[in-house]
Design a protein around this motif. Structure first.
Motif, short mmCIF file in Angstrom:
data_model
loop_
_atom_site.label_atom_id
_atom_site.label_comp_id
_atom_site.label_asym_id
_atom_site.label_seq_id
_atom_site.Cartn_x
_atom_site.Cartn_y
_atom_site.Cartn_z
N GLN A 298 -0.31 -13.87 -10.64
CA GLN A 298 -1.36 -14.85 -10.86
C GLN A 298 -1.92 -15.35 -9.53
OE1 GLN A 298 0.32 -17.47 -14.02
NE2 GLN A 298 -1.32 -18.84 -13.35
N VAL A 299 -3.21 -15.69 -9.51
CA VAL A 299 -3.73 -16.38 -8.33
C VAL A 299 -3.73 -17.89 -8.60
CG1 VAL A 299 -5.18 -14.49 -7.50
CG2 VAL A 299 -6.16 -16.21 -9.02
N ALA A 300 -3.41 -18.65 -7.55
CA ALA A 300 -3.43 -20.11 -7.67
C ALA A 300 -4.85 -20.62 -7.54
CB ALA A 300 -2.55 -20.73 -6.60
N ALA A 301 -5.67 -19.89 -6.76
CA ALA A 301 -7.06 -20.29 -6.52
C ALA A 301 -7.77 -19.13 -5.85
CB ALA A 301 -7.13 -21.53 -5.63
N THR A 302 -9.10 -19.17 -5.86
CA THR A 302 -9.90 -18.17 -5.14
C THR A 302 -10.77 -18.90 -4.12
OG1 THR A 302 -9.95 -16.77 -7.09
CG2 THR A 302 -11.59 -16.32 -5.39
N LEU A 303 -10.71 -18.46 -2.87
CA LEU A 303 -11.50 -19.10 -1.81
C LEU A 303 -12.71 -18.23 -1.49
CD1 LEU A 303 -8.70 -20.28 0.66
CD2 LEU A 303 -9.73 -21.49 -1.27
N LEU A 304 -13.86 -18.88 -1.28
CA LEU A 304 -15.09 -18.17 -0.94
C LEU A 304 -15.34 -18.36 0.56
CD1 LEU A 304 -17.26 -19.40 -3.94
CD2 LEU A 304 -15.68 -17.47 -3.82
N VAL A 305 -15.29 -17.26 1.33
CA VAL A 305 -15.38 -17.39 2.79
C VAL A 305 -16.22 -16.26 3.39
CG1 VAL A 305 -13.21 -18.61 3.12
CG2 VAL A 305 -13.20 -16.14 3.00
N ALA A 306 -16.78 -16.52 4.56
CA ALA A 306 -17.49 -15.50 5.33
C ALA A 306 -17.32 -15.80 6.81
CB ALA A 306 -18.97 -15.49 4.96
N ASP A 307 -17.07 -14.74 7.60
CA ASP A 307 -16.87 -14.90 9.04
C ASP A 307 -15.80 -15.93 9.37
OD1 ASP A 307 -18.14 -13.17 10.82
OD2 ASP A 307 -20.09 -13.97 10.25
N GLN A 308 -14.73 -15.90 8.60
CA GLN A 308 -13.65 -16.87 8.78
C GLN A 308 -12.32 -16.19 8.48
OE1 GLN A 308 -15.52 -19.32 5.93
NE2 GLN A 308 -15.26 -21.18 7.16
N ALA A 309 -11.27 -16.89 8.89
CA ALA A 309 -9.92 -16.42 8.58
C ALA A 309 -9.35 -17.22 7.42
CB ALA A 309 -9.03 -16.57 9.79
N VAL A 310 -8.49 -16.59 6.63
CA VAL A 310 -7.71 -17.28 5.60
C VAL A 310 -6.26 -16.85 5.80
CG1 VAL A 310 -7.30 -17.65 3.15
CG2 VAL A 310 -9.62 -17.15 3.95
N VAL A 311 -5.39 -17.81 6.06
CA VAL A 311 -3.98 -17.48 6.30
C VAL A 311 -3.11 -18.38 5.43
CG1 VAL A 311 -2.12 -17.46 8.00
CG2 VAL A 311 -4.41 -16.70 8.67
N THR A 312 -2.12 -17.77 4.79
CA THR A 312 -1.21 -18.53 3.93
C THR A 312 0.22 -18.41 4.43
OG1 THR A 312 -2.64 -18.22 2.00
CG2 THR A 312 -0.33 -18.78 1.58
N SER A 313 0.90 -19.55 4.52
CA SER A 313 2.34 -19.57 4.76
C SER A 313 3.00 -19.99 3.46
CB SER A 313 2.71 -20.58 5.85
OG SER A 313 2.32 -20.11 7.12
N GLY A 314 3.94 -19.18 2.98
CA GLY A 314 4.56 -19.52 1.70
C GLY A 314 6.08 -19.35 1.75
N ASP A 315 6.74 -19.99 0.79
CA ASP A 315 8.21 -19.88 0.74
C ASP A 315 8.66 -18.71 -0.11
OD1 ASP A 315 7.81 -20.62 -1.87
OD2 ASP A 315 8.90 -22.52 -1.77
N TYR A 316 7.69 -17.87 -0.56
CA TYR A 316 8.00 -16.82 -1.52
C TYR A 316 7.97 -15.42 -0.90
CZ TYR A 316 2.92 -16.98 -1.32
OH TYR A 316 1.64 -17.00 -0.86
N GLU A 317 7.67 -15.33 0.39
CA GLU A 317 7.52 -14.00 1.00
C GLU A 317 8.86 -13.47 1.52
OE1 GLU A 317 4.57 -12.15 2.44
OE2 GLU A 317 3.33 -12.97 0.85
#
Ligand code: ADP
Ligand code: MG
Length: 331
Positions: A225-244
């Motif tokens: 499942q996705v928790a959310a969807t982010l709309l981005v352009a010319d940007q970074a999206v980085v996630t730190s999680g406790d599940y990896e």
């Protein structure tokens, strides 16, 4: 004769117009994956010329490998290994100095939630090994001695350690930095649309066919499942999680993001996602926000222009930077 000349001219102009207006070559997509930085790195690039795309993507992967060789703790000659082994100081490559400079800036701004000197703490837990373990309080206290935001001092390419035993770990920032370098290589090759994804550290170059890219943020407790969807352009999206990267013992989850105040896995969040102008900044911030938790984490992100965060707290509650509201879709 006098009639044919304008006619010829009209025909020629019509041909020219058809030539200029003809459909451009549709952009092709090239998608390649390689094992680098201890994860799967995927690059997808769009452009009209397949051969040029291939050369650009190859060079981008080579750049990531070059950065990894500087910052890995697994090779004795890397900058990070030499620095950890040094008794007082070492000279590093300008790229490594850049990562350390950014890390120290975020370390200071986050009251030490980001700490580049947790190498010994990380080794004690051995979370990424076959035999992870729970260290004793004494072991952790010893490994935390002399660590903190003032443990490293940077002067140009020279790094000075506050104490000989300090072990450097750039794992919270280096992956994002390597993604930025790959994007720079793609840009220099004329690529204007691409995504570079290093196991969840993502940069989106350009937009996606005139629209923003849509990046799914994984649900921390349900990988379907996705928790959310982010709309981005010319940007970074980085996630730190406790599940990896984690192991479980007696029903408790022990993961790989440590609270530098305790040396134990941070317990304020399930995940922290950061949107920022660079992947290195997003990477550094996502780790710090994860440690700080939603309130202090969102306050930290506000200090950095262009940075926004989505925090999922320990109970699964969602917290957003105000500016993210219009760029997020919920399932
Ligand atoms: P990931 O590696 O999954 O992308 P992060 O960017 O959050 O996640 O980085 C986690 C890594 O950073 C750990 O594996 C460890 O090497 C290092 N690390 C863990 N806790 C901290 C911390 N508080 N500050 C700096 N580095 C950390
Ligand atoms: Mg990080």
């Amino acid at each position: 004769m006098s009639l044919t000349r304008p006619l010829t001219l009209i025909v020629l102009l019509a041909l020219l117009a058809i030539y200029l207006l003809r459909a451009p070559t549709p952009p092709q997509e090239l998608r390649q994956s390689r094992l680098l930085l201890g994860t799967v790195v995927e690059i997808a690039a769009l452009g009209p010329d397949q051969a040029r795309l291939e050369a650009a993507v190859n060079n981008a992967f080579a750049e990531i490998a070059r950065i990894e060789a500087l910052m890995t703790p697994h090779q004795p000659q890397s900058d990070v290994s030499r620095l950890s082994a040094a008794s007082d100081e070492a000279t590093v490559a300008s790229e490594t100095a850049e990562v350390i400079a950014l890390g120290l800036q975020v370390a200071a701004a986050s009251d030490g939630a980001l700490d580049l000197t947790l190498g010994r703490v990380k080794a004690l837990w051995a979370i990424e090994s076959e035999t992870p373990r729970i260290p004793s309080s004494e072991e952790l206290a010893e490994a935390l001695e002399e660590t903190g935001p003032a443990a490293l001092q940077l002067d140009g390419r020279q790094v000075r350690k506050a104490a000989p035993q300090l072990a450097v770990d750039l794992g919270a920032v280096a992956k994002g930095y390597a993604v930025d370098r790959a994007v720079a290589v793609l840009r220099a090759a004329g690529v204007t649309q691409a995504s570079v994804n290093a196991g969840g550290d993502i940069f989106l170059l350009g937009d996606h066919g005139g629209r923003p890219w849509r990046i799914g943020i994984q649900h921390p407790r349900n990988d379907q499942q996705v928790a959310a969807t982010l709309l981005v352009a010319d940007q970074a999206v980085v996630t730190s999680g406790d599940y990896e990267r984690f192991f479980e013992r007696d029903g408790v989850r022990y993961h790989h993001i440590f609270d530098p105040k305790t040396g134990r896995p941070g317990d304020r969040c399930q995940s922290a996602s950061v949107v920022a102008p660079s992947a290195a900044l997003a990477d550094a911030l996502s780790t710090a926000v994860f440690v700080l938790g939603p309130e202090a984490g969102l306050a930290l992100v506000e200090k950095f222009p262009g940075a926004l965060a989505l925090v999922i707290d320990a109970a699964g509650g969602r917290h957003l930077s105000p500016g993210l509201q219009e760029r997020i879709e919920w399932p």
